[in-house]
Write an enzyme that holds these catalytic residues in place. Sequence first.
Site, PDB file in Angstrom:
ATOM      1  CE  LYS A 237      33.896 -81.758  27.011  1.00 29.62           C
ATOM      2  NZ  LYS A 237      35.238 -83.039  27.118  1.00 29.62           N
TER       3      LYS A 237
ATOM      4  CG  ASP B 214      32.812 -86.485  26.008  1.00 34.71           C
ATOM      5  OD1 ASP B 214      33.352 -86.428  24.843  1.00 34.71           O
ATOM      6  OD2 ASP B 214      33.044 -86.143  27.255  1.00 34.71           O
TER       7      ASP B 214
END
Length: 195
Positions: A135, A107
């Site tokens: 992500k 992330d």
Amino acid sequence: MHKDIQEILFEEKTIACRIEEIGAAITQDYADMVERGERVMLVSVLRGAAIFMADLARRIDLPIEMDYMAISSYGNGTKSSGVVRILKDLTSDIKGQHIIVVEDILDSGLTLKYLLKNLASRGPASIEVVTLLRKETLQQAKIDCKYIGFECPDQFIVGYGLDYAERYRNLPYIGILEPGVYHQADQLGDARRVD
Ligand code: PRP
């Protein structure tokens, strides 16, 4: 489909096929090292990556070792801060070994940034990263991932190891969590970590 899931992003079969491909790539890339008698170890970061690690390991057709770390990230409750504390360290000494760090999701990249620096200081022969999901976020630390399962939208994602307040890890697919679930928890003052 679970009632709290807004949309399935990756079905069970899709995940299994991709893991088979990654396992085959790792088998090919590390075959020579194993042939030379060098040791290869998968290192997973608990808890989210445990399911991915278990499936990936069985798709690598080489004698590999496996070890686990548990870390806790200090932050505002929803995002990594990059300040990480080791709760459970590796059992093995990794000096001279080829390490493949297995993550479920990249992330902000702060967890991996810390971890890679920490592992590199222990003198492994090499370190690579395999992440099931990356992500699509602009603020990501620059992490060199050799193997990436899928790019995924910057949404609240659960399943196949990923949780919201410790739930949904055992869903066999990966999906977007219905926003009502965490909005409701916010209203109830649920201070538990949500990523
Ligand atoms: C998740 C995931 C990664 C990290 C990624 O773990 O497993 O380790 O967050 O986030 P980052 O790239 O922003 O640092 P989490 O701390 O939620 O713990 P868990 O694996 O126990 O769910």
